[in-house]
Every structure is written in C-alpha cells, then in structure tokens.
Design a protein around this motif. Sequence first.
Motif, PDB file in Angstrom:
ATOM      1  N   GLN A  80      44.766  28.953  32.037  1.00 44.51           N
ATOM      2  CA  GLN A  80      45.648  29.015  30.876  1.00 44.51           C
ATOM      3  C   GLN A  80      45.035  28.300  29.688  1.00 44.51           C
ATOM      4  N   ILE A 134      57.442  35.087  29.074  1.00 40.29           N
ATOM      5  CA  ILE A 134      56.275  35.488  28.280  1.00 40.29           C
ATOM      6  C   ILE A 134      56.706  36.491  27.216  1.00 40.29           C
ATOM      7  N   GLU A 136      56.211  39.859  26.215  1.00 40.12           N
ATOM      8  CA  GLU A 136      55.608  41.069  26.801  1.00 40.12           C
ATOM      9  C   GLU A 136      54.953  41.974  25.763  1.00 40.12           C
ATOM     10  N   SER A 139      51.456  40.609  25.097  1.00 36.34           N
ATOM     11  CA  SER A 139      50.607  40.440  26.281  1.00 36.34           C
ATOM     12  C   SER A 139      49.764  41.703  26.449  1.00 36.34           C
ATOM     13  N   CYS A 152      48.786  37.034  29.567  1.00 35.36           N
ATOM     14  CA  CYS A 152      50.233  36.860  29.392  1.00 35.36           C
ATOM     15  C   CYS A 152      50.473  35.875  28.238  1.00 35.36           C
ATOM     16  N   LYS A 153      51.057  36.366  27.180  1.00 30.31           N
ATOM     17  CA  LYS A 153      51.299  35.533  25.999  1.00 30.31           C
ATOM     18  C   LYS A 153      52.525  34.648  26.234  1.00 30.31           C
ATOM     19  N   LYS A 154      52.345  33.354  26.118  1.00 34.38           N
ATOM     20  CA  LYS A 154      53.450  32.424  26.304  1.00 34.38           C
ATOM     21  C   LYS A 154      54.423  32.518  25.128  1.00 34.38           C
ATOM     22  N   GLN A 155      55.700  32.415  25.431  1.00 33.22           N
ATOM     23  CA  GLN A 155      56.686  32.374  24.354  1.00 33.22           C
ATOM     24  C   GLN A 155      56.680  31.013  23.662  1.00 33.22           C
TER      25      GLN A 155
END
Length: 227
Positions: A80, A134, A136, A139, A152-155
């Motif tokens: 990450q 995440i 979506e 991502s 996966c893009k973190k919120q």
Amino acid sequence: MDLPKQINQLEADLLELRSLLEKSERKRVQELLKQEQQKVEKELEVKRQQNEQKTRREADSSAASKAAYTVKITNYAWDQSEKFVKIYLTLKSVHKVPSENVEVNFTERSFSVLVKDLDGKNHQMTVLNLLYPIDEKNSYKKIKTDMVLVMCKKQTTKKWDCLTKVEKQSKEKDKPSFDENADPGEGLMSMLKKIYAEGDDEMKRTINKAWTESQEKKIQGEDMMGL
C-alpha cells in the motif's frame, strides 16, 4: 447444396439479371427482369443472414467445446501507499492474452478478477469485506509481464494493517490474551498446549522432546538437592 454455394449461385444470377436489364430495350421485359431481380436480392439477403447465424452457432459451439475451466488465483501479495492498496497477482504469460480477457470489477468493499483463457484456463480471484471502503470509480488494473496489478483507491488516506476484515478478525483471534493476575506458568502451559494441538507431527515431536529433557533436568536437580 450448402449455404455458401447457394449464395454464390444467387450472386451469379443477380449479376446476369443486371446485365440483361442493361441490354433489354422493351419496357415489359425490363419490368419482368426487375421483378426477378428483386426476388433474387431478397432470397440472397435471407441466405446471407442464415449463413451468418450458422457461422455464429458453429463458433459458439466450438468455443463451448473448448471452454476453459476456472481455477482460483492463489499466488498474490499486497502492498500500500498513502492513496492505494496494491494487489499483485502473479500469472505467467498474462501479458500475452488480449487486454479485454482481464476483467476487474470493484465495489466499495470488494473486488474481483477474472482472467479468461490463459493457458486453457480461466483464473479467478474475489476479495470481499475489504477493511476500509475504496473508491471503485478511481480504482483500476495494470497488466504487466506475468502479473496483474490491482490498484484499489482508498477513500481516505489511512494505513491499513491488513487487507480484509476477515484477516483482521483472524489476527485478533490468534493474539494471545494476557491476564495480569494469572499464574505465568499456567499461561505458558496453555500456550504450549495450543501450539501442540495445532502443530504438525514435527512440531509435536519437538515439544515432546523439549518437555522430556526439561523433566529429566528437573529430576536430576532434585536428586542433587537430596545428596
């Protein structure tokens, strides 16, 4: 006569009718030739559609007959950054299949990967119950040599201590519990019992050997005290 031959015959008839129509001079003959030309054109269109449908059916049947079976993707790792959770899926020669064969779908708490027709198999991985939500829409996937990288893009910018809730619960379950008022010897014995119960044959032999040696040393010590 099969469809391709019928189509060839109709195409030849249509060419000849057009040639006759160009050469004809009498109106009645021209009308008759036009009517016949329209009939042939309609029949030709029907035969072409039938041939296309037949070709599609044969292609689907062929694809079904060699349909790949699906296996789970088990060779992976994750890492990450501040903004992304990165999942590395190792799949030999994945970069050689068409990019559309690599499908990755995201939801707020999950993602799934399906790699179609790689070495005669479909490769699938589904991860549910992500530890945090995440984004979506932002991502995405990257296809590299022998690898699929799932981004996966973190919120929220936050360090994850594990990938999924299941992993976290498992870690918390496996953590040894400590009671400040408990007898340390009893706690050690409980831990040894747990390791012994869950260990393989080699682990059990090791624990048995260590226990036997400790008991022998204890007996020898008591004998020395008695002298």
